[in-house]
Design an enzyme around this catalytic site. Structure first.
Site, short mmCIF file in Angstrom:
data_model
loop_
_atom_site.label_atom_id
_atom_site.label_comp_id
_atom_site.label_asym_id
_atom_site.label_seq_id
_atom_site.Cartn_x
_atom_site.Cartn_y
_atom_site.Cartn_z
N LEU A 64 1.00 -1.34 -0.15
CA LEU A 64 0.04 -0.01 -0.23
C LEU A 64 0.45 1.06 0.09
CD1 LEU A 64 -2.34 -1.48 2.86
CD2 LEU A 64 -2.30 -1.63 0.57
N ARG A 65 2.06 0.88 0.01
CA ARG A 65 3.14 1.67 -0.25
C ARG A 65 2.68 2.97 1.42
NH1 ARG A 65 6.54 -0.52 -3.20
NH2 ARG A 65 6.09 -0.77 -4.93
N ASP A 306 -0.18 -9.21 -5.57
CA ASP A 306 0.94 -8.61 -5.81
C ASP A 306 1.37 -8.13 -5.89
OD1 ASP A 306 3.88 -9.42 -4.61
OD2 ASP A 306 4.94 -9.30 -6.35
N HIS A 310 3.78 2.14 -8.78
CA HIS A 310 4.42 2.43 -8.36
C HIS A 310 4.69 3.95 -9.32
CE1 HIS A 310 7.76 0.21 -7.35
NE2 HIS A 310 7.52 -1.26 -7.66
#
Lengths: 367, 327, 165
Positions: A64-65, A306, A310
């Site tokens: 999820l960053r 997965d 980005h």
């Protein structure tokens, strides 16, 4: 509100349902399947003719960053995307910044997920401190805080003795161990499958043995430690065979595959297309077929996204330097379902691999 | 998913060669065309004024992220003989996405109205990346990208072979050494296959031979005796001394004893076999001095030919394709 | 041989041979100019071999039309330094070919003089270039193209109507 959903095709592998049937909902709970209770008077009837109905998807591997790389994505943005694509639960690996190795981090992530309100997040705690493979975390404490398992994310523990102790310790408290099973030395600085494409493009390669060696070790450790393990993301046919043998011996071990490894091969990389740079790498047509067959047999029981969002510029680099991973929450179901449309997997297999199977691995009781 | 095996970035929508990035995907007609024009450039160096105006008013930037004086110099001379203005950039860049990226550097230079980039970089695929992010009128020549390709070197090599041996369909060629890390070998294998070479063999220890190399259309031999039998051309590759550190070969002595080209091992090849090396040479590691400097060696011809071949490649990329008005 | 062409060549040869140039060198421009120059070289005695020029690399429209894939090497089998040169082409039209040929000649050295002989002098000059020796003259519009061709060793010429480019 009382709702009846009529004439939808329901696939519920946990209850063995795969037929056109009505569903009756009251106060956000399914009250009856088939004929409703005599007194049930729906305020709203939804005609679901031509639609499928199945349980919410559980994605066992999604990044999820947040915290750490909010310029790429946030818990809000990713859970919203997940919910719109039929995903109701997300399991996130511990390699956030900072790493998930304290109860405070677990609580913070869950609080933010609750605030966003789109779907549930189940964090994995770090297996070793800093994911450095040298010192065990307080994994029982992390379990109490809400982690559904422990993992060293994409950094396999090189020290086999430490790995064995980690498994023994985790098994004491029935903590599932999530593994990236590959040999770090053989993996090296590889970025693509070792084969015709790596040879033609001159890219550092990851041999199949990186994965088969890693899996062989981890299976041996599972067998002697009593831990229950989930191997995250298989990529080659021979790994599937190893896993099939382990499952025949009734070992408490399961495995997942990323949906892109079921759909793509090394040749999709074409002219250095960095969008296809993933770990584990896309491999051969035969591996792809082996993964599909292994999923149908049940040796691989989970399909996950997965998901690795980005920023555009992190992919605008030479292949070996571009960011690894591909976003996949939005497309997980449609891509997995394309395998049903192509008659490569049965509908029940895909739905089980997206819902009940991952739910059981992380102990979600409602499935 | 679509399967792409061709390399379309180097062509424009009409199929004309726009960039020179890889040998893979080029036709025999294109390669022969470049060699033919290069042939007419060969005598140019002997003229009093060594300039022709094909690139007059154009700016060429030699953008080398990896230092190489030799290659850069031949590109510079080639461009200057075509009357281009040449700017040399020895650039450095970060390996991560932090800091100025390779594309930032290129776009900055492009904004200064560069017409052609000659690019060398340590990462495979850099030339393609750059070419696909520049406006249509800017040309890119790959001067070596990682382990991927070094297409102009392969062209000067096949040009040199053609000077000495006419018909590719009768030639057996052996490439000896570190194929795994060699962009030169990859480009040579493509070029020789496209030109219809009878047989290509690679020779070396398995640690230096990439997996599935046979899929590129070559055979493999693990020793010089079998590998050089009946061979017309022997191409030696440079062995980087750091390969010993990675334990890809045990020692210089063992390597030279098995794969070094000496007067004795050269006897395995045909009596008229020619010896090539893309340079720079490690004397005593992959080739003995007596062979490198001997009568069968064309190593210096390769360097001389590099200028004409690179002129030809530049001329091919810079020319338009309208119909001529005057005869 | 086409009668018109043969008369024009005779006319051109007459002028060249009666000129008073000291030990001239004959250079033909590919492709038509070389055909004419070969005939002149046979008809008139020259001390040196015939030189040929392929001006492809000196054309001023390269960036628009590119290279002719059949570029032939220029062959000047003599030193041109301080020599008198007679340059031969088939059709003089815009003058750009001659401009390119002069550039190429000067890349080999510095001749004492250059004179120009053409089989056909037509209208449409774009540069201040005029022939010293002329086989015949033609008044053609910009839509017309005079072309010399060789068929089974026989020279002929025709005028084509060209569509606008």
């Amino acid at each position: 509100m009382d709702i009846s959903i009529q004439d939808g095709h329901m696939i519920d592998p946990a209850n063995g349902i795969n037929q056109v049937i009505d569903i009756h909902v009251s106060q956000n709970r399914i009250r009856a399947i088939g004929e409703p209770h005599q007194e049930f008077k729906p305020e709203r009837v939804i005609n679901a003719k031509g639609c499928y109905i199945f349980p919410g998807i559980v994605d066992l591997c999604a990044r999820l960053r947040e915290p750490g790389e909010e310029h790429k994505a946030t818990i809000l943005s990713e859970t919203r995307a997940a919910a719109s694509a039929g995903i109701t639960s997300l399991v996130c690996p511990p390699d956030t910044l900072p790493i998930i190795e304290t109860p405070g981090m677990v609580h913070m992530i869950q609080d933010r997920a609750n605030a966003a309100g789109f779907c549930d997040i189940y964090p994995l705690g770090a297996l070793t401190v800093g994911l450095e493979g040298e010192k065990l975390t307080d994994m029982a404490t992390l379990l109490d805080a809400g982690c559904v398992g422990v993992s060293n994310a994409l950094k396999p523990v090189e020290n086999s003795l430490l790995m064995r102790r980690a498994m023994q310790y985790a098994s004491t408290y029935d903590i599932p161990v999530f593994l990236a099973s590959w040999d770090s030395w053989l993996q090296g600085n590889g970025v693509v499958h070792e084969g015709t494409i790596s040879t033609q493009l001159g890219l550092p390669a990851i041999p199949e043995a990186a994965e088969t060696v890693g899996i062989a070790r981890d299976i041996a450790l599972v067998e002697t430690s009593g831990a229950s393990a989930h191997i995250n993301l298989l990529s080659c046919e021979r790994s599937v065979f190893r896993l099939g043998e382990a499952r025949q011996r009734q070992l408490p071990i399961s495995a997942s595959v990323a949906v892109h490894n079921l759909l793509c091969t090394e040749s999709d990389i074409g002219e250095f297309n960095t969008l296809f740079k993933v770990i584990p790498p896309l491999r051969t047509k035969q591996d792809q077929q082996g993964l599909i067959e292994g999923t149908e047999r049940g040796d691989i029981s989970v399909i996950c996204s997965d998901h690795q969002p980005h920023s555009l510029d992190s992919k605008l680099a030479p292949f070996s330097e571009a960011a690894t991973g591909i976003a996949g929450l939005d497309t997980l179901l449609t891509l997995a379902w394309s395998l049903v449309n192509n008659r490569q997997l049965k509908a029940e297999t895909v739905i089980a691999a997206l819902t009940v199977n991952p739910a059981r691995i992380v102990g979600l009781g409602s499935y | 998913m679509s399967k792409r095996t061709d390399f379309p970035v180097q062509f424009d929508q009409n199929g004309k060669l726009r960039h020179f990035l890889t040998i893979q995907g080029l036709s025999e007609e294109i390669l022969t065309g470049i060699l033919d024009i290069a042939h007419s450039f060969i005598d140019f160096g002997k003229r009093e004024i060594k300039k022709i105006p094909l690139m007059r008013g154009k700016t060429m930037v030699n953008l080398f992220f990896e230092p190489s004086t030799r290659t850069r110099t031949t590109f510079e001379i080639a461009a200057k003989r075509l009357s281009a203005d040449v700017v040399n950039m020895n650039a450095t860049r970060m390996s991560t996405s932090k800091g100025e990226s390779i594309l930032d550097t290129v776009k900055t230079l492009e904004a200064m109205h560069t017409d052609m980039f000659v690019v060398r970089d340590r990462a495979s695929g850099s030339a393609q990346l750059i070419a696909s992010h520049l406006p249509g009128h800017v040309r890119v020549i790959n001067a070596g990208d990682g382990r991927h390709e070094h297409p102009t070197q392969a062209m000067l090599d096949v040009f040199t072979i053609r000077q000495h041996k006419q018909d590719f369909s009768r030639l057996r060629i052996a490439i000896v050494g570190d194929i795994l890390h060699s962009r030169v070998a990859r480009s040579q294998i493509h070029a020789l296959n496209i030109l219809g070479a009878r047989e290509i063999r690679v020779i070396g220890p398995r640690t230096l031979i990439p997996t599935d190399i046979e899929a590129m259309g070559v055979g493999y031999a693990n020793n010089m005796k079998d590998g050089l039998e009946d061979v017309d051309v022997v191409i030696m590759l440079r062995i980087q001394r750091e390969r010993m550190d990675g334990q890809l070969i045990p020692s210089e002595q063992e390597y030279f004893a098995r794969y070094g080209l000496t007067e004795e091992t050269l006897k395995f090849a045909r009596p008229d076999a020619m010896v090539m090396h893309p340079g720079p040479i490690n004397r005593g590691l992959e080739i003995s001095s007596s062979v490198a400097d001997g009568s069968r060696s064309v190593i210096l011809d390769q360097i001389t030919n590099g200028i004409a071949v690179r002129m030809s490649i530049m001329a091919h990329l810079m020319g338009g394709q309208e119909k001529s008005k005057w005869t | 041989m086409d009668n018109t062409v043969s008369n024009a060549i005779d006319h051109l040869a007459e002028q060249v041979s009666s000129s008073t140039i000291d030990e001239p060198l004959l250079i033909g421009i590919h492709t038509g100019g070389v055909w004419i120059a070969e005939i002149l070289h046979r008809k008139i005695s020259f001390n040196e071999e015939l030189g040929t020029l392929d001006i492809s690399f000196y054309r001023d429209d390269f960036s628009r039309v590119g290279l002719n894939p059949q570029v032939k090497a220029s062959t000047l089998p003599f030193a041109i330094e301080d020599r008198n040169i007679i340059l031969i082409d088939d059709v003089l039209y815009t003058g750009r070919t001659i401009r390119a040929a002069l550039n190429e000649i000067f890349s080999y050295g510095r001749p004492a003089s250059v004179q120009l002989g053409v089989l056909i002098k037509r209208t449409g000059r774009e540069l201040p270039i005029q022939p010293d020796f002329t086989g015949m003259e033609l008044d053609l519009g910009s839509h017309q193209q005079a072309k010399l061709y060789q068929h089974d060793g026989i020279l002929g010429f025709g005028v084509d109507e060209v569509t606008a480019t």
